[in-house]
Design a protein around this motif. Sequence first.
Motif, short mmCIF file in Angstrom:
data_model
loop_
_atom_site.label_atom_id
_atom_site.label_comp_id
_atom_site.label_asym_id
_atom_site.label_seq_id
_atom_site.Cartn_x
_atom_site.Cartn_y
_atom_site.Cartn_z
N ILE A 1 41.38 33.15 66.98
CA ILE A 1 40.16 32.70 67.66
C ILE A 1 40.34 32.76 69.17
O ILE A 1 39.43 33.21 69.90
CB ILE A 1 39.80 31.26 67.21
CG1 ILE A 1 39.34 31.28 65.75
CG2 ILE A 1 38.73 30.65 68.10
CD1 ILE A 1 39.15 29.90 65.15
N THR A 2 41.48 32.33 69.65
CA THR A 2 41.76 32.36 71.09
C THR A 2 41.66 33.79 71.63
O THR A 2 41.03 34.04 72.65
CB THR A 2 43.15 31.79 71.39
OG1 THR A 2 43.20 30.43 70.95
CG2 THR A 2 43.45 31.83 72.89
N VAL B 1 31.52 32.37 71.07
CA VAL B 1 32.16 31.47 70.12
C VAL B 1 31.37 31.39 68.82
O VAL B 1 31.95 31.24 67.74
CB VAL B 1 32.34 30.06 70.75
CG1 VAL B 1 31.00 29.41 71.09
CG2 VAL B 1 33.16 29.16 69.83
N GLN B 2 30.04 31.53 68.89
CA GLN B 2 29.23 31.44 67.67
C GLN B 2 29.55 32.59 66.72
O GLN B 2 29.61 32.41 65.50
CB GLN B 2 27.74 31.44 68.02
CG GLN B 2 27.29 30.19 68.76
CD GLN B 2 27.43 30.33 70.27
OE1 GLN B 2 28.07 31.28 70.78
NE2 GLN B 2 26.82 29.43 71.01
N ILE C 1 33.48 25.09 74.94
CA ILE C 1 33.83 26.05 73.90
C ILE C 1 35.04 25.56 73.11
O ILE C 1 35.06 25.62 71.87
CB ILE C 1 34.10 27.44 74.51
CG1 ILE C 1 32.82 28.02 75.10
CG2 ILE C 1 34.70 28.38 73.47
CD1 ILE C 1 33.02 29.29 75.90
N LEU D 1 38.03 34.98 71.78
CA LEU D 1 37.28 34.33 72.86
C LEU D 1 37.70 34.86 74.22
O LEU D 1 36.86 35.10 75.09
CB LEU D 1 37.48 32.82 72.79
CG LEU D 1 36.88 32.11 71.57
CD1 LEU D 1 37.31 30.65 71.54
CD2 LEU D 1 35.36 32.21 71.58
N VAL E 1 32.42 34.31 66.73
CA VAL E 1 33.82 34.16 66.31
C VAL E 1 33.91 33.19 65.13
O VAL E 1 34.62 33.44 64.15
CB VAL E 1 34.70 33.67 67.47
CG1 VAL E 1 36.12 33.40 66.99
CG2 VAL E 1 34.72 34.70 68.60
N VAL F 1 35.30 24.73 69.05
CA VAL F 1 36.29 25.36 68.17
C VAL F 1 37.08 24.31 67.39
O VAL F 1 37.22 24.39 66.17
CB VAL F 1 37.25 26.25 68.98
CG1 VAL F 1 38.44 26.68 68.13
CG2 VAL F 1 36.51 27.46 69.53
N GLU G 1 35.74 24.29 63.65
CA GLU G 1 36.63 25.14 62.86
C GLU G 1 37.78 24.35 62.22
O GLU G 1 38.17 24.61 61.09
CB GLU G 1 37.19 26.26 63.73
CG GLU G 1 38.11 27.22 63.01
CD GLU G 1 37.39 28.08 61.98
OE1 GLU G 1 38.08 28.62 61.09
OE2 GLU G 1 36.15 28.22 62.06
#
Length: 222
Positions: free
Chosen positions: A56-57, A66-67, A25, A60, A69, A29, A33
Amino acid sequence: MTQTPFEQLVFQLTDRYGAPEAGSIARIVLEDEFGAKHVNSWQIPDENTQKRFDFITQALVAGQPVQYVLGMADFFGLKYKVTPAVLIPRQETEELVDWILKWLKKEKMLQPQLLDIGLGSGCIGITVKYKQRDVQLTGMEKSPEALAIAAENAQRLLGPDQVDFRLNDILTQEPSAEKWHVIVSNPPYIQRIEAAIMPEHVLAHEPELALFVEDPDALLFY
């Protein structure tokens, strides 16, 4: 020794996902990203990037996939926009796309007609047409929100007016005189009683419409 952002993210996610998946993951990211080429040594360059990394952290750690986010999912080498309105494309579904492409190649059809029922993000039908451009693709979907996501993915990957989109419920749709060479679907087949044994992050975030069959027959759509 100060941890790198990659190490920080892996540490934060390990309790929820375990070290191997946390590493996967974190890599997604940083690569997707932030465009990191060497994730293990990548450093946050500025304050805005730090804020995005922290956001983001937190998402998650809270269990969001994750997809969702990042708003994108990898499928068959392509990037698909995804939101909680559509199911996250699964790696196993790539095998279905591969099987269709091999079958079309073997049959050597010109402009094969393909119907994708329960379009979702569009990953199945759009990928087939992306790989074989003469495919005539019709996409049927019950959810207006999901259909909008599929249309956006088709526009980006195929160009305008490449798919015949239809807002329909296959269970109530009148029989059609149309004929297709391929009818494909990845419909729901889980009964509500099975929710107790499903992963929490799936139940909490992915659309129930794409997961559960509201019928005693789990294979209703099949």
